[in-house]
Design a protein around this motif. Structure first.
Motif, PDB file in Angstrom:
ATOM      1  N   HIS A  26      63.073 -48.980 -38.585  1.00 56.83           N
ATOM      2  CA  HIS A  26      62.155 -48.142 -38.411  1.00 56.83           C
ATOM      3  C   HIS A  26      62.782 -46.651 -37.841  1.00 56.83           C
ATOM      4  N   VAL A  27      63.814 -46.678 -37.010  1.00 54.28           N
ATOM      5  CA  VAL A  27      64.420 -45.649 -36.580  1.00 54.28           C
ATOM      6  C   VAL A  27      65.354 -44.990 -37.983  1.00 54.28           C
ATOM      7  N   LEU A  28      66.111 -46.023 -38.589  1.00 49.55           N
ATOM      8  CA  LEU A  28      66.576 -45.625 -39.542  1.00 49.55           C
ATOM      9  C   LEU A  28      65.854 -44.729 -40.624  1.00 49.55           C
ATOM     10  N   ARG A  29      64.624 -45.134 -41.044  1.00 48.27           N
ATOM     11  CA  ARG A  29      63.867 -44.587 -42.157  1.00 48.27           C
ATOM     12  C   ARG A  29      63.242 -43.248 -41.434  1.00 48.27           C
ATOM     13  N   ALA A  30      63.186 -43.284 -40.156  1.00 49.64           N
ATOM     14  CA  ALA A  30      62.482 -42.001 -39.562  1.00 49.64           C
ATOM     15  C   ALA A  30      63.568 -40.823 -39.370  1.00 49.64           C
ATOM     16  N   VAL A  31      64.938 -41.257 -39.411  1.00 48.15           N
ATOM     17  CA  VAL A  31      65.838 -40.467 -39.390  1.00 48.15           C
ATOM     18  C   VAL A  31      66.143 -39.839 -40.862  1.00 48.15           C
ATOM     19  N   GLN A  32      66.143 -40.811 -41.800  1.00 43.34           N
ATOM     20  CA  GLN A  32      66.246 -40.349 -43.167  1.00 43.34           C
ATOM     21  C   GLN A  32      65.038 -39.405 -43.696  1.00 43.34           C
ATOM     22  N   GLN A  33      63.951 -39.935 -43.288  1.00 39.38           N
ATOM     23  CA  GLN A  33      62.768 -38.990 -43.483  1.00 39.38           C
ATOM     24  C   GLN A  33      62.715 -37.452 -43.071  1.00 39.38           C
ATOM     25  N   ALA A  34      63.430 -37.570 -41.895  1.00 40.66           N
ATOM     26  CA  ALA A  34      63.615 -36.108 -41.501  1.00 40.66           C
ATOM     27  C   ALA A  34      64.796 -35.320 -41.862  1.00 40.66           C
ATOM     28  N   GLY A  35      65.316 -35.921 -42.788  1.00 34.54           N
ATOM     29  CA  GLY A  35      66.646 -35.218 -43.352  1.00 34.54           C
ATOM     30  C   GLY A  35      67.889 -35.302 -42.511  1.00 34.54           C
ATOM     31  N   LEU A  36      67.932 -36.186 -41.697  1.00 35.88           N
ATOM     32  CA  LEU A  36      69.190 -36.361 -40.731  1.00 35.88           C
ATOM     33  C   LEU A  36      69.950 -37.450 -41.275  1.00 35.88           C
TER      34      LEU A  36
ATOM     35  N   VAL B 203      59.728 -32.777 -25.450  1.00 30.59           N
ATOM     36  CA  VAL B 203      59.880 -31.605 -26.252  1.00 30.59           C
ATOM     37  C   VAL B 203      60.065 -32.021 -27.548  1.00 30.59           C
ATOM     38  N   ILE B 204      59.967 -33.306 -28.169  1.00 32.19           N
ATOM     39  CA  ILE B 204      60.153 -33.896 -29.361  1.00 32.19           C
ATOM     40  C   ILE B 204      58.854 -33.804 -29.966  1.00 32.19           C
ATOM     41  N   LYS B 205      58.586 -33.084 -30.821  1.00 29.51           N
ATOM     42  CA  LYS B 205      57.407 -32.889 -31.562  1.00 29.51           C
ATOM     43  C   LYS B 205      57.338 -33.355 -33.021  1.00 29.51           C
ATOM     44  N   SER B 206      58.555 -33.572 -33.735  1.00 33.45           N
ATOM     45  CA  SER B 206      58.636 -33.943 -35.147  1.00 33.45           C
ATOM     46  C   SER B 206      59.812 -34.989 -35.119  1.00 33.45           C
TER      47      SER B 206
ATOM     48  N   VAL C 285      52.524 -40.974 -29.610  1.00 29.64           N
ATOM     49  CA  VAL C 285      53.293 -41.522 -30.761  1.00 29.64           C
ATOM     50  C   VAL C 285      53.981 -40.723 -31.739  1.00 29.64           C
ATOM     51  N   LEU C 286      54.997 -40.683 -31.825  1.00 27.05           N
ATOM     52  CA  LEU C 286      55.748 -39.722 -32.886  1.00 27.05           C
ATOM     53  C   LEU C 286      55.593 -40.017 -34.291  1.00 27.05           C
ATOM     54  N   ALA C 287      55.797 -41.468 -34.465  1.00 22.44           N
ATOM     55  CA  ALA C 287      55.526 -41.889 -35.963  1.00 22.44           C
ATOM     56  C   ALA C 287      55.220 -43.299 -35.692  1.00 22.44           C
ATOM     57  N   THR C 288      54.295 -43.930 -36.318  1.00 26.86           N
ATOM     58  CA  THR C 288      54.065 -45.343 -36.736  1.00 26.86           C
ATOM     59  C   THR C 288      54.833 -45.774 -38.051  1.00 26.86           C
ATOM     60  N   GLY C 289      54.867 -47.013 -38.214  1.00 28.86           N
ATOM     61  CA  GLY C 289      55.703 -47.399 -39.357  1.00 28.86           C
ATOM     62  C   GLY C 289      54.914 -47.135 -40.717  1.00 28.86           C
TER      63      GLY C 289
ATOM     64  N   LYS D  20      67.023 -35.181 -33.541  1.00 32.28           N
ATOM     65  CA  LYS D  20      68.578 -34.998 -33.640  1.00 32.28           C
ATOM     66  C   LYS D  20      69.198 -34.763 -32.425  1.00 32.28           C
ATOM     67  N   GLY D  21      70.310 -35.236 -32.262  1.00 32.44           N
ATOM     68  CA  GLY D  21      71.033 -35.189 -30.766  1.00 32.44           C
ATOM     69  C   GLY D  21      70.051 -36.086 -29.675  1.00 32.44           C
ATOM     70  N   LYS D  22      69.105 -36.789 -29.778  1.00 26.97           N
ATOM     71  CA  LYS D  22      68.408 -37.473 -28.933  1.00 26.97           C
ATOM     72  C   LYS D  22      68.835 -38.835 -28.714  1.00 26.97           C
ATOM     73  N   LYS D  23      68.749 -39.392 -27.508  1.00 25.21           N
ATOM     74  CA  LYS D  23      68.744 -40.853 -27.289  1.00 25.21           C
ATOM     75  C   LYS D  23      67.872 -41.871 -27.736  1.00 25.21           C
TER      76      LYS D  23
END
Length: 336
Positions: free
Chosen positions: A157-167, A134-137, A212-216, A142-145
């Motif tokens: 990579h995860v830290l930057r993805a979280v920041q990019q998403a405004g989380l 169900v994760i599309k973006s 692939v949700l997001a590459t680097g 948010k709230g996921k493992k």
């Protein structure tokens, strides 16, 4: 004497033919180089399956041929943090990792130093989800493992993805697992996403076709850094330079003899050729160079980000762990 079947003979012949250009190059590339006046009795090198240049260097034994009085020993690690633990306690002399492991090591008080680097490789890592997830973006994290190796390139990579998403970092549930354990958790559905680098990404890509949700790209640079202890680098700058020469020679072979390089890396790592091919397709030209100003600035930004998120225990100055060769070294000048 056991007779080989026609099929097995054909397969062995195909491998031999594929490796012939590589073996010829390996034999010729380690011959002409100025002698090193002072070399250690043993050179212990740490590498990973992702270490393309080191993998080829190990297989062609160029160091062993040039350093006649030195025992060259190779140690494989699953990820950078484990490798730098070994470097910090003096179990190895030379290693390569992504950006975060040396930051975590320096923050923990390790005496390692950066001695060189390969260029950025943003396309060789990804955050993966199941095809039917169900994760599309990135915002859906948010709230996921999310599984990843703590202190690795995947961590950033995860830290930057979280920041990019405004989380916020607290919006996700990080699950710290080594690559093999993370893959198992991902495949059985115990985690919602997996952040990983090649060739682990390429391997699961071949077998399970994750989404692939997001590459680097646009998130992380994914530079590869080469590290040593300060005492080793200062005592053996000629060895560091020789390593960089031979590693760059390995990269040149990857770029100009792709099929042969794929066959050689597959034979060394035990990974299949489609996996290696997929990885190398995403990997740019990667010569090894001494540290530059921009590299140090980029690495400092990564370190500051980790500290601001309270993911490392103290703020660090990356320059304190930087090493450059003696500018007036006649031996290095001769090798240049």
């Amino acid at each position: 004497m056991k007779t080989l079947s026609p099929l097995r003979r054909s397969l062995l012949l195909a491998v031999a033919l594929a490796l012939t250009p590589y073996l010829a190059w390996a034999a010729s590339s380690a011959s002409a180089a100025p002698a090193i006046s002072d070399a250690p009795k043993e050179l212990r090198i740490g590498f990973q399956k992702s270490s393309v240049n080191l993998t080829l260097l190990k297989q062609r034994q160029a160091l062993e041929k040039q350093l006649k009085g030195t025992k060259v020993t190779w140690f494989e690690f699953t990820a950078g943090p484990q490798m730098l633990e070994a470097l910090s306690v003096g179990s190895i002399d030379f290693a390569t990792t992504g950006e975060p492991p040396p930051i975590f090591a320096q923050a923990a008080g390790s005496g390692l130093v950066y001695v060189g680097a390969e260029p950025a490789k943003p396309a060789v890592s990804a955050i993966l989800v199941k095809p039917d997830s169900v994760i599309k973006s990135l915002a859906d994290l948010k709230g996921k493992k999310i599984a990843f190796q703590k202190g690795s390139s995947a961590h950033y990579h995860v830290l930057r993805a979280v920041q990019q998403a405004g989380l916020q970092w607290s919006d996700i549930s990080p699950i710290y697992l080594a690559p093999a354990d993370a893959r198992a958790a991902f495949e059985r559905g115990s985690v919602d996403a997996w952040a990983i680098w090649d060739p682990y990404w390429a391997a699961i890509e071949q077998s399970a076709q994750p989404r692939v949700l997001a590459t680097g790209k646009d998130l992380v640079n994914n530079l590869s850094y080469y590290l040593s202890s300060r005492s080793f680098a200062e005592k053996y700058p000629q060895i560091i330079h020789l390593l960089f020469e031979e590693l760059t020679r390995s990269d040149n072979f990857v770029q100009t003899n792709r099929k042969e390089a794929i066959a050689a890396i597959a034979a060394s790592t035990g990974l299949d050729q489609p996996t290696i091919s997929a990885y190398l397709t995403r990997r740019p030209r990667s010569p090894v160079v001494y540290l530059t100003q921009s590299m140090l600035e980029d690495q400092q930004r990564v370190a500051d980000n980790f500290f601001q998120q309270k993911l490392i225990p103290r703020q660090i100055n990356v320059r304190d762990a930087a090493w450059l060769p003696p500018a007036a070294s006649p031996a290095i000048a001769a090798r240049n």
